[in-house]
Scaffold this motif. Structure first.
Motif, PDB file in Angstrom:
ATOM      1  N   HIS A  59       0.970  -0.526  -0.023  1.00 34.05           N
ATOM      2  CA  HIS A  59       0.173  -0.288  -0.360  1.00 34.05           C
ATOM      3  C   HIS A  59       0.626   1.232   0.187  1.00 34.05           C
ATOM      4  O   HIS A  59       0.522   2.175  -1.013  1.00 34.05           O
ATOM      5  CB  HIS A  59      -1.072  -0.177   1.196  1.00 34.05           C
ATOM      6  N   ALA A  60       1.900   1.627   1.048  1.00 32.10           N
ATOM      7  CA  ALA A  60       2.994   2.326   0.755  1.00 32.10           C
ATOM      8  C   ALA A  60       3.639   2.596  -0.442  1.00 32.10           C
ATOM      9  O   ALA A  60       3.961   3.423  -0.777  1.00 32.10           O
ATOM     10  CB  ALA A  60       3.543   1.926   2.215  1.00 32.10           C
ATOM     11  N   ASP A  61       3.834   1.270  -1.177  1.00 37.34           N
ATOM     12  CA  ASP A  61       4.782   1.797  -2.063  1.00 37.34           C
ATOM     13  C   ASP A  61       3.627   2.077  -2.880  1.00 37.34           C
ATOM     14  O   ASP A  61       4.542   2.939  -4.493  1.00 37.34           O
ATOM     15  CB  ASP A  61       5.399   0.306  -2.785  1.00 37.34           C
ATOM     16  N   SER A  62       2.852   1.484  -3.834  1.00 32.12           N
ATOM     17  CA  SER A  62       1.862   2.647  -4.402  1.00 32.12           C
ATOM     18  C   SER A  62       1.811   3.579  -4.221  1.00 32.12           C
ATOM     19  O   SER A  62       1.462   4.410  -4.856  1.00 32.12           O
ATOM     20  CB  SER A  62       0.208   1.517  -4.260  1.00 32.12           C
ATOM     21  N   ILE A  63       1.249   4.464  -2.855  1.00 32.15           N
ATOM     22  CA  ILE A  63       1.174   5.338  -2.901  1.00 32.15           C
ATOM     23  C   ILE A  63       2.346   6.410  -3.247  1.00 32.15           C
ATOM     24  O   ILE A  63       2.151   7.361  -3.549  1.00 32.15           O
ATOM     25  CB  ILE A  63       0.431   5.422  -1.277  1.00 32.15           C
ATOM     26  N   ALA A  64       3.749   6.041  -2.526  1.00 35.13           N
ATOM     27  CA  ALA A  64       5.643   6.472  -3.054  1.00 35.13           C
ATOM     28  C   ALA A  64       5.077   6.497  -4.179  1.00 35.13           C
ATOM     29  O   ALA A  64       5.211   7.682  -4.959  1.00 35.13           O
ATOM     30  CB  ALA A  64       5.829   6.044  -2.165  1.00 35.13           C
ATOM     31  N   GLU A  65       4.614   5.414  -5.105  1.00 33.91           N
ATOM     32  CA  GLU A  65       4.506   5.694  -6.779  1.00 33.91           C
ATOM     33  C   GLU A  65       4.187   6.594  -7.610  1.00 33.91           C
ATOM     34  O   GLU A  65       4.448   7.377  -8.540  1.00 33.91           O
ATOM     35  CB  GLU A  65       4.186   3.884  -7.248  1.00 33.91           C
ATOM     36  N   ALA A  66       2.850   6.874  -7.107  1.00 30.83           N
ATOM     37  CA  ALA A  66       2.005   7.381  -7.497  1.00 30.83           C
ATOM     38  C   ALA A  66       2.516   9.377  -7.230  1.00 30.83           C
ATOM     39  O   ALA A  66       1.865   9.770  -8.786  1.00 30.83           O
ATOM     40  CB  ALA A  66       0.942   7.636  -6.885  1.00 30.83           C
ATOM     41  N   TYR A  67       3.052   9.363  -6.017  1.00 33.50           N
ATOM     42  CA  TYR A  67       3.530  10.575  -6.111  1.00 33.50           C
ATOM     43  C   TYR A  67       4.468  11.018  -6.803  1.00 33.50           C
ATOM     44  O   TYR A  67       5.204  12.225  -7.465  1.00 33.50           O
ATOM     45  CB  TYR A  67       3.709  10.909  -4.589  1.00 33.50           C
ATOM     46  N   VAL A  68       5.919  10.012  -6.941  1.00 31.67           N
ATOM     47  CA  VAL A  68       6.569  10.165  -8.441  1.00 31.67           C
ATOM     48  C   VAL A  68       6.046  10.215  -9.811  1.00 31.67           C
ATOM     49  O   VAL A  68       7.095  11.073 -11.332  1.00 31.67           O
ATOM     50  CB  VAL A  68       7.619   9.562  -7.907  1.00 31.67           C
ATOM     51  N   THR A  69       5.114   9.854 -10.086  1.00 29.63           N
ATOM     52  CA  THR A  69       4.720   9.454 -11.049  1.00 29.63           C
ATOM     53  C   THR A  69       3.624   9.870 -12.041  1.00 29.63           C
ATOM     54  O   THR A  69       3.416  10.279 -13.297  1.00 29.63           O
ATOM     55  CB  THR A  69       4.930   7.693 -11.776  1.00 29.63           C
ATOM     56  N   ARG A  70       2.871  11.181 -11.217  1.00 26.60           N
ATOM     57  CA  ARG A  70       1.705  12.150 -11.429  1.00 26.60           C
ATOM     58  C   ARG A  70       2.509  12.696 -12.418  1.00 26.60           C
ATOM     59  O   ARG A  70       3.680  13.552 -12.542  1.00 26.60           O
ATOM     60  CB  ARG A  70       1.161  12.507 -10.335  1.00 26.60           C
ATOM     61  N   PRO A  71       0.848  13.123 -13.131  1.00 21.73           N
ATOM     62  CA  PRO A  71       1.083  14.185 -14.942  1.00 21.73           C
ATOM     63  C   PRO A  71       1.869  15.384 -14.413  1.00 21.73           C
ATOM     64  O   PRO A  71       2.474  15.912 -15.127  1.00 21.73           O
ATOM     65  CB  PRO A  71       0.116  13.667 -15.409  1.00 21.73           C
ATOM     66  N   LEU A  72       1.146  15.659 -12.818  1.00 19.22           N
ATOM     67  CA  LEU A  72       1.285  17.163 -12.406  1.00 19.22           C
ATOM     68  C   LEU A  72       2.072  17.215 -11.301  1.00 19.22           C
ATOM     69  O   LEU A  72       2.092  16.717 -10.383  1.00 19.22           O
ATOM     70  CB  LEU A  72       0.129  17.820 -12.088  1.00 19.22           C
ATOM     71  N   CYS A  73       2.986  18.017 -11.610  1.00 18.52           N
ATOM     72  CA  CYS A  73       4.129  18.264 -10.424  1.00 18.52           C
ATOM     73  C   CYS A  73       4.580  17.552  -9.084  1.00 18.52           C
ATOM     74  O   CYS A  73       4.689  17.017  -8.496  1.00 18.52           O
ATOM     75  CB  CYS A  73       2.843  19.257  -9.046  1.00 18.52           C
TER      76      CYS A  73
END
Length: 94
Positions: A59-73
């Motif tokens: 769960h933590a890894d998926s959240i962290a990955e989303a924050y570094v790969t999100r399209p905006l900022c």
């Protein structure tokens, strides 16, 4: 009034304790902290910010990955820690 600590230790109102009392409750120690590196500060300094908690490592890894790969900022880097120990690092794709 007494406050029960872990391992049967008791801390009294006067602050006395028979033994070590953990400052992190056992249930919270099982959570995974997610912190991101923010490089957008006005002073040019990069700073770490805790953005949330995961109930397990996946769960933590998926959240962290989303924050570094999100399209905006996207953030430059995200770290996952458990009980103060670094368990994974995610970086923005080059």
């Amino acid at each position: 009034m007494d406050q029960r600590g872990t391992g049967g230790n008791v801390r009294t109102v006067e602050g006395r304790a028979d033994g070590h009392v953990r400052c992190t409750p056992p249930a919270a120690a099982e959570l995974f902290e997610i912190a991101v590196l923010d490089t957008t500060g006005d002073d040019g300094e990069a700073r770490w910010h805790t953005i949330g908690w995961g109930v397990d490592r996946g769960h933590a890894d998926s959240i962290a990955e989303a924050y570094v790969t999100r399209p905006l900022c996207p953030y430059a880097e995200a770290q996952v820690r458990q009980n103060g120990h670094l368990v994974n690092v995610h970086r923005r794709p080059a």
